[in-house]
Design a protein around this motif. Structure first.
Motif, PDB file in Angstrom:
ATOM      1  N   MET A   1       0.842  -1.198   0.000  1.00 49.77           N
ATOM      2  CA  MET A   1       0.000   0.000   0.000  1.00 49.77           C
ATOM      3  C   MET A   1       0.869   1.236   0.000  1.00 49.77           C
ATOM      4  O   MET A   1       1.861   1.324   0.718  1.00 49.77           O
ATOM      5  N   SER A   2       0.503   2.187  -0.814  1.00 46.91           N
ATOM      6  CA  SER A   2       1.271   3.422  -0.892  1.00 46.91           C
ATOM      7  C   SER A   2       1.150   4.207   0.404  1.00 46.91           C
ATOM      8  O   SER A   2       0.131   4.161   1.089  1.00 46.91           O
ATOM      9  N   ILE A   7      -0.018   9.599  -1.319  1.00 44.35           N
ATOM     10  CA  ILE A   7      -1.428   9.682  -1.698  1.00 44.35           C
ATOM     11  C   ILE A   7      -1.887  11.137  -1.710  1.00 44.35           C
ATOM     12  O   ILE A   7      -2.490  11.607  -2.680  1.00 44.35           O
ATOM     13  N   ASP A 187      -3.658   2.318  -5.237  1.00 39.21           N
ATOM     14  CA  ASP A 187      -2.459   2.291  -6.068  1.00 39.21           C
ATOM     15  C   ASP A 187      -2.808   2.412  -7.549  1.00 39.21           C
ATOM     16  O   ASP A 187      -2.080   3.067  -8.319  1.00 39.21           O
ATOM     17  N   THR A 188      -3.908   1.806  -7.959  1.00 41.85           N
ATOM     18  CA  THR A 188      -4.350   1.909  -9.354  1.00 41.85           C
ATOM     19  C   THR A 188      -4.673   3.358  -9.706  1.00 41.85           C
ATOM     20  O   THR A 188      -4.267   3.860 -10.755  1.00 41.85           O
ATOM     21  N   GLU A 191      -1.610   5.515 -10.019  1.00 40.54           N
ATOM     22  CA  GLU A 191      -0.890   5.277 -11.265  1.00 40.54           C
ATOM     23  C   GLU A 191      -1.561   5.954 -12.453  1.00 40.54           C
ATOM     24  O   GLU A 191      -0.889   6.537 -13.307  1.00 40.54           O
TER      25      GLU A 191
END
Length: 232
Positions: A1-2, A7, A187-188, A191
């Motif tokens: 997880m970022s 974030i 995360d998607t 990106e």
């Protein structure tokens, strides 16, 4: 997880409109929380982890001023909020009882809570605005929460504005309202979102130059190639 710093840094530059488009492409249609409008028109975009609070309909033996001193109270919930979180409150869309007033919002601001999002309303409007706490909700009402709601807990799954919200999901709020990003898709979104913003910025530049929309938005092969070339 970022990590949360990444974030916030990334999504502070991404509109809720872009996020909903990305999530729609991933099959999620119901992520915009209905009734979550910025209480102040100049509020900057807000990003943070959801800290959930839940109300149910008022029951006269439980929804009393005395309940404010209960271990299960909004006061206790606020003390459990970590710095940087966004309080997301399920008020069942009730608009004639204010869930929080100026004193509670002042305490949240003092603790470093990033903001408040609710499908309900606040009270003591001028005082709430004076705390500087960013708020997204349906407006204001004078009566206290116990006039129409019973507080039952925090950090539970809730429904806010018709959207399922779990603690640690990410919330982004701007002038268009508040949008939920499920924790598993953060995360998607991180990106894809910056690239989507860059692409739409390029389209806006093309529109500014007089380009017609067919073949541009969405782009055909020629315009996709032109966009890719512009990035080099």
């Amino acid at each position: 997880m970022s990590n949360d710093a990444r974030i916030v840094e990334t999504l502070s530059g991404v509109t809720t409109a872009t996020i909903t488009t990305i999530l729609l492409k991933k099959g999620l249609r119901n992520v915009w929380m209905r009734g979550t409008r910025p209480l102040r028109p100049d509020q900057p975009r807000l990003v943070g982890r959801a800290f959930t609070l839940r109300f149910v309909p008022a029951r006269e033996d439980l929804a009393t001023p005395e309940s404010w001193s209960s271990p299960t109270s909004t006061r206790a919930a606020i003390e459990a909020m970590p710095e940087g979180c966004i309080a997301v409150v399920d008020a069942m869309g009730v608009t004639d009882a204010g869930i929080f007033g100026d004193i509670l919002c002042a305490r949240m601001a003092k603790k470093g809570v990033a903001g408040l999002v609710s499908d309900g309303v606040v009270r003591d409007l001028s005082g709430v605005l004076g705390t500087g706490l960013p708020v997204w909700c349906q407006g204001a009402a004078a009566p206290p929460s116990v006039a129409g709601l019973t507080f039952v807990g925090w950090q539970q799954p809730i429904a806010c504005g018709g959207v399922a919200v779990f603690s640690d999901d990410v919330v982004v709020a701007d002038a268009d309202g508040a949008v939920l990003i499920p924790a598993a898709l953060i995360d998607t979104v991180l990106e894809l979102a910056p690239e989507q913003e860059r692409f739409e910025g390029w389209i806006m530049d093309e529109v500014g130059r007089g380009a017609a929309l067919p073949g541009l938005y969405p782009p055909n092969a020629e315009n996709k190639a032109r966009y890719e070339a512009s990035k080099k």
